[in-house]
Design an enzyme around this catalytic site. Structure first.
Site, PDB file in Angstrom:
ATOM      1  N   TYR A   1     -15.518  15.519 -18.167  1.00 50.29           N
ATOM      2  CA  TYR A   1     -15.831  14.091 -18.105  1.00 50.29           C
ATOM      3  C   TYR A   1     -16.938  13.870 -17.069  1.00 50.29           C
ATOM      4  O   TYR A   1     -16.868  14.401 -15.961  1.00 50.29           O
ATOM      5  CB  TYR A   1     -14.559  13.328 -17.727  1.00 50.29           C
ATOM      6  CG  TYR A   1     -14.746  11.840 -17.571  1.00 50.29           C
ATOM      7  CD1 TYR A   1     -14.909  11.027 -18.678  1.00 50.29           C
ATOM      8  CD2 TYR A   1     -14.761  11.260 -16.310  1.00 50.29           C
ATOM      9  CE1 TYR A   1     -15.086   9.658 -18.534  1.00 50.29           C
ATOM     10  CE2 TYR A   1     -14.932   9.887 -16.163  1.00 50.29           C
ATOM     11  CZ  TYR A   1     -15.101   9.104 -17.276  1.00 50.29           C
ATOM     12  OH  TYR A   1     -15.273   7.761 -17.127  1.00 50.29           O
TER      13      TYR A   1
ATOM     14  N   ASP B   1      -6.394  17.426 -16.948  1.00 50.00           N
ATOM     15  CA  ASP B   1      -6.690  16.032 -17.271  1.00 50.00           C
ATOM     16  C   ASP B   1      -6.194  15.795 -18.695  1.00 50.00           C
ATOM     17  O   ASP B   1      -6.756  16.321 -19.653  1.00 50.00           O
ATOM     18  CB  ASP B   1      -8.202  15.791 -17.146  1.00 50.00           C
ATOM     19  CG  ASP B   1      -8.569  14.326 -17.347  1.00 50.00           C
ATOM     20  OD1 ASP B   1      -7.837  13.619 -18.083  1.00 50.00           O
ATOM     21  OD2 ASP B   1      -9.592  13.877 -16.784  1.00 50.00           O
TER      22      ASP B   1
ATOM     23  N   ARG C   1       0.837  -1.210   0.000  1.00 52.81           N
ATOM     24  CA  ARG C   1       0.000   0.000   0.000  1.00 52.81           C
ATOM     25  C   ARG C   1       0.868   1.255   0.000  1.00 52.81           C
ATOM     26  O   ARG C   1       0.575   2.218  -0.684  1.00 52.81           O
ATOM     27  CB  ARG C   1      -0.968   0.036   1.200  1.00 52.81           C
ATOM     28  CG  ARG C   1      -1.677   1.391   1.268  1.00 52.81           C
ATOM     29  CD  ARG C   1      -2.949   1.462   2.104  1.00 52.81           C
ATOM     30  NE  ARG C   1      -2.952   0.647   3.289  1.00 52.81           N
ATOM     31  CZ  ARG C   1      -2.242   0.891   4.401  1.00 52.81           C
ATOM     32  NH1 ARG C   1      -1.458   1.955   4.476  1.00 52.81           N
ATOM     33  NH2 ARG C   1      -2.323   0.068   5.422  1.00 52.81           N
TER      34      ARG C   1
ATOM     35  N   LYS D   1      -6.987   4.487 -20.531  1.00 48.96           N
ATOM     36  CA  LYS D   1      -7.196   4.878 -21.922  1.00 48.96           C
ATOM     37  C   LYS D   1      -5.904   4.720 -22.725  1.00 48.96           C
ATOM     38  O   LYS D   1      -5.408   3.614 -22.842  1.00 48.96           O
ATOM     39  CB  LYS D   1      -7.780   6.289 -21.966  1.00 48.96           C
ATOM     40  CG  LYS D   1      -8.881   6.554 -20.908  1.00 48.96           C
ATOM     41  CD  LYS D   1     -10.149   5.777 -21.151  1.00 48.96           C
ATOM     42  CE  LYS D   1     -11.137   5.815 -19.977  1.00 48.96           C
ATOM     43  NZ  LYS D   1     -11.516   7.115 -19.454  1.00 48.96           N
TER      44      LYS D   1
HETATM   45  C1  LIG Z   1     -12.108   7.710 -18.354  1.00 48.77           C
HETATM   46  C2  LIG Z   1     -11.787   9.104 -17.920  1.00 48.77           C
HETATM   47  C3  LIG Z   1     -11.675   9.443 -16.570  1.00 48.77           C
HETATM   48  C4  LIG Z   1     -11.955   8.443 -15.458  1.00 48.77           C
HETATM   49  O1  LIG Z   1     -11.050   7.407 -15.454  1.00 48.77           O
HETATM   50  P1  LIG Z   1     -11.389   5.906 -14.926  1.00 48.77           P
HETATM   51  O2  LIG Z   1     -10.110   5.201 -15.162  1.00 48.77           O
HETATM   52  O3  LIG Z   1     -12.534   5.407 -15.715  1.00 48.77           O
HETATM   53  O4  LIG Z   1     -11.715   6.033 -13.472  1.00 48.77           O
HETATM   54  C5  LIG Z   1     -11.345  10.751 -16.253  1.00 48.77           C
HETATM   55  N1  LIG Z   1     -11.145  11.687 -17.201  1.00 48.77           N
HETATM   56  C6  LIG Z   1     -11.265  11.403 -18.514  1.00 48.77           C
HETATM   57  C7  LIG Z   1     -11.041  12.474 -19.518  1.00 48.77           C
HETATM   58  C8  LIG Z   1     -11.583  10.104 -18.923  1.00 48.77           C
HETATM   59  O5  LIG Z   1     -11.714   9.832 -20.223  1.00 48.77           O
END
Ligand SMILES: *Cc1c(COP(=O)(O)O)cnc(C)c1O
Length: 398
Positions: A102, A174, A50, A199
């Site tokens: 998002y 982000d 952790r 992603k």
């Molecule tokens: C998918 C996504 C998230 C959230 O991520 P998770 O891995 O699904 O928790 C946040 N910001 C953007 C732009 C995303 O495409």
């Protein structure tokens, strides 16, 4: 001193060939929850997963280097990463977030604000006047998402970061939609970068994960401490898979954005297609900023079909290569209908304000042969009954 390594070299080879135990070329996976002490009152370099784990640390180190940050924390999901970066905030702090961010981020900010954890204001960040007014309320943190989801609006990071810093706010970007291969927000003034590594960074749609990269070492340390307190760190196995995916980030995204450019160009002017949103198109409102601050236009785009839900149903039903699914950034091409899928939880008013209508579809363009992708879209567009055909059916029913 040797020349600094290029980002592509870091992605492909950070940690490769560094195994002291057996000379394994690929860094081993440390699948362990706990680590032996060297002796009584003598801690080894690691104690408990952790707190820290070598596999997760290698991923954090690679991401920090790729984003040009001082350190990074790898989390169990993108949402955990965003929650982590909000952790220093208290009830007197205000966050300025994009009105079209998002949906998961929108929900997280809204529910935490409702509980009084901090304040939040959702603002159209491409509206300079609205942003100037919002900045006068002394925010502590400005969250930027560019390009935005699903309409691909582009925000000038350097300019907004300058304005935010002048008001004493920290800036979080982000960077999920582009990855550090195409955009490096810290070099444009951001204090933090967050990722859903689910992603492009992992890129194979087989892991959910996230990361926060901090520009300063102190901030990175504070985040790592908080992640240890709350236990939001990513799993070693997920980190191993994400490192494996990350090694091919550059060639994947290069080919995917080439395919996306071809898809966008193809869709423009097709009968039944009302609008195409892709920053690589010269008439996209964010095209000039994207050219300046990105090193590519990415592989995400959205477009609007005439005829709303009926056209969408026929089009989606006919697709054979694009898979109807949420998420993005994998090697396979996906199509999503934001109104009924990714943004279904949003109120109808908020959706309308963000410009998400019934005919809007989002594409994550993958690594398939470009001609197969274009042919798939072409035959699916032809499967949409034309307005006159729909009218004829109605008349014959009557
Ligand atoms: C998918 C996504 C998230 C959230 O991520 P998770 O891995 O699904 O928790 C946040 N910001 C953007 C732009 C995303 O495409």
């Amino acid at each position: 001193m040797s020349k600094p390594k290029s980002p592509q070299t870091i992605a492909a080879s950070n940690g490769i060939g560094g195994d002291a135990a057996f000379g394994a070329v690929t860094p081993p996976l440390y699948l362990t929850s706990t680590f032996a002490f060297d002796g009584f009152e003598r801690e080894g370099p690691y104690t408990y997963t952790r707190s820290a784990n070598p596999t997760r640390d290698l991923l954090a180190d690679t991401l920090a280097k790729l984003e040009g940050g001082a350190g990074a924390v790898v989390t169990a999901s993108g949402m955990a990463a965003i929650d982590l970066v909000l952790s220093p905030l208290g009830p007197d702090d205000l966050i300025l977030a994009p009105h079209d961010c998002y949906w998961g981020t929108y929900r997280l900010l809204a529910v935490r604000a409702e509980k009084g954890h901090f304040g939040v204001a959702f603002v159209d960040q491409s509206d300079e006047l609205a942003m100037a007014v919002a900045l006068e309320s002394a925010p502590s943190l400005v969250l930027i998402e560019t390009p935005s989801n699903p309409l691909m609006r582009v925000v000038d990071i350097a300019s907004l970061a300058g304005l935010a810093h002048a008001e004493g706010a920290k800036v979080v970007v982000d960077n999920t939609f582009l990855s550090p291969a195409l955009q490096r927000p810290i070099s444009l003034g951001a204090d933090f970068v967050v990722h859903s590594t689910t992603k492009y960074l992992n890129g194979h749609s087989d892991v959910v994960g996230g990361a926060v990269i901090a520009a300063s070492a102190d901030a990175a340390k504070a985040l790592a401490d908080w992640a240890n307190i709350t236990g939001v760190g990513g799993a070693p196995f997920d980190s191993y898979l994400t490192l494996r995916g990350l090694r091919t980030l550059f060639p994947r995204i290069e080919q995917q954005q080439r395919n996306a450019g071809a898809v966008a160009t193809f869709l423009v002017g097709q009968p039944g297609v009302k609008a195409v949103h892709y920053p690589g198109l010269p008439n996209h409102p964010g095209h000039r900023i994207a050219r300046r601050q990105q090193s590519g236009f990415g592989a995400m785009l959205s477009f609007e079909l005439e005829g709303g839900a009926e056209s969408v149903r026929a089009f989606l039903g006919a697709l054979k290569v694009f898979v109807l699914a949420e998420s993005l950034g994998g090697v396979e091409s996906l199509v999503a209908h934001p109104q009924s899928m990714t943004h279904a939880g949003m109120s109808a008013e908020a959706r309308q304000a963000a410009g998400i209508g019934a005919g809007l579809l989002r594409l994550s363009v993958g690594l398939e042969d470009q001609l197969d992708l274009l042919a798939d879209l072409d035959q699916a567009l032809q499967a949409i009954p034309s307005a006159s055909a729909i009218e004829n059916t109605i008349m014959s029913i009557n």
